[in-house]
Design an enzyme around this catalytic site. Sequence first.
Site, PDB file in Angstrom:
ATOM      1  N   LEU A 211     -43.123  45.724  71.043  1.00  0.00           N
ATOM      2  CA  LEU A 211     -43.642  46.960  71.617  1.00  0.00           C
ATOM      3  C   LEU A 211     -44.745  47.554  70.753  1.00  0.00           C
ATOM      4  O   LEU A 211     -44.763  47.372  69.535  1.00  0.00           O
ATOM      5  CB  LEU A 211     -42.513  47.981  71.755  1.00  0.00           C
ATOM      6  CG  LEU A 211     -41.430  47.633  72.780  1.00  0.00           C
ATOM      7  CD1 LEU A 211     -40.182  48.463  72.541  1.00  0.00           C
ATOM      8  CD2 LEU A 211     -41.955  47.831  74.198  1.00  0.00           C
ATOM      9  N   CYS A 212     -45.659  48.261  71.423  1.00  0.00           N
ATOM     10  CA  CYS A 212     -46.695  49.008  70.721  1.00  0.00           C
ATOM     11  C   CYS A 212     -47.563  48.058  69.890  1.00  0.00           C
ATOM     12  O   CYS A 212     -48.110  47.098  70.407  1.00  0.00           O
ATOM     13  CB  CYS A 212     -46.039  50.098  69.872  1.00  0.00           C
ATOM     14  SG  CYS A 212     -47.151  51.327  69.183  1.00  0.00           S
ATOM     15  N   ILE A 213     -47.643  48.260  68.571  1.00  0.00           N
ATOM     16  CA  ILE A 213     -48.462  47.423  67.698  1.00  0.00           C
ATOM     17  C   ILE A 213     -47.727  46.157  67.262  1.00  0.00           C
ATOM     18  O   ILE A 213     -48.342  45.215  66.748  1.00  0.00           O
ATOM     19  CB  ILE A 213     -48.912  48.231  66.451  1.00  0.00           C
ATOM     20  CG1 ILE A 213     -49.984  47.485  65.642  1.00  0.00           C
ATOM     21  CG2 ILE A 213     -47.708  48.576  65.578  1.00  0.00           C
ATOM     22  CD1 ILE A 213     -51.265  47.214  66.407  1.00  0.00           C
TER      23      ILE A 213
ATOM     24  N   PRO B 210     -46.665  43.466  68.728  1.00  0.00           N
ATOM     25  CA  PRO B 210     -47.125  42.137  69.157  1.00  0.00           C
ATOM     26  C   PRO B 210     -48.087  41.476  68.169  1.00  0.00           C
ATOM     27  O   PRO B 210     -48.247  40.251  68.184  1.00  0.00           O
ATOM     28  CB  PRO B 210     -47.819  42.432  70.497  1.00  0.00           C
ATOM     29  CG  PRO B 210     -47.094  43.623  71.031  1.00  0.00           C
ATOM     30  CD  PRO B 210     -46.817  44.464  69.820  1.00  0.00           C
TER      31      PRO B 210
ATOM     32  N   PRO C  60     -47.003  47.993  76.113  1.00  0.00           N
ATOM     33  CA  PRO C  60     -47.847  48.835  75.256  1.00  0.00           C
ATOM     34  C   PRO C  60     -47.157  49.983  74.531  1.00  0.00           C
ATOM     35  O   PRO C  60     -47.523  50.312  73.404  1.00  0.00           O
ATOM     36  CB  PRO C  60     -48.899  49.382  76.234  1.00  0.00           C
ATOM     37  CG  PRO C  60     -48.944  48.401  77.333  1.00  0.00           C
ATOM     38  CD  PRO C  60     -47.536  47.915  77.482  1.00  0.00           C
TER      39      PRO C  60
END
Length: 264
Positions: free
Chosen positions: A158-160, A162, A220
Amino acid sequence: LLNACRGSVCSKIFTGYGTCTSTRVAVVLSGCGVYDGSEIHEAVSVLSHLTRNDAVPVVFAPDVKQMHVINHLKGEVDSTHSRMVLPESARIARGNIQSICELIKNISCFDAVIFPGGFGVAKNLSDYAIKGADCNVIPEVVKVIQEFHNAKKPQGFLCISPILAARVLCTVKITLGKNSCDKWPHRGAIEDAKKMGATVELRNWDEVSFDEENLIFSSPAYMYDGQYHEIDDGIGHMVKYMLVMLRKGKLKPKEKCAPRDCKH
């Protein structure tokens, strides 16, 4: 139910974490607080949606020193204090947490793993905040991602976070949101992930990217400057999608994953 009863090693180590047939999901945190640790709302949302969908979350974090401490009221570095990632993450887990080393030793006990976001991913689980596309991921996290990948078990980012999958596995398909408008303040990470070898899909806050070859799910979350309920809804979509696919036995790699040759 997903699996037959797990072996005695798992049952002894994780007594109290659901029944032997529960869908057990590891959740890896990076501290407590968006600017120097895990994004709290993302972490809590993951845990909530896992239990809502009858899965058992087990929380882990590395026992390492944080890069620094941020005063979240002022948005400034607090150089008078230092903190450790594991006890800080324990705040979110209500003390029910273990060292990531226990996860590494017991990958077979778990059906999936999820990494919530927050700047701790870029500061404590890696040095992406400093080195960008040339970052290094800490060995414990590299090991977890590689072992789940080798075992053909799903991983959620999730978010950063990845960025971790992109750096460790290279040619994965992920999303880091979209690269347009002010509602996506961290869109620069998209180009960094591409430099690492990843294919980046542009997805909205309520959408999920699924890499069928590598069994990587991503969404995201707070890469988007959204409302609390929007972020929670988006995370819920990813968690539910992962669990439905897992329980229906549909998570088999599309083709054999090629060996990776990446600098972590």
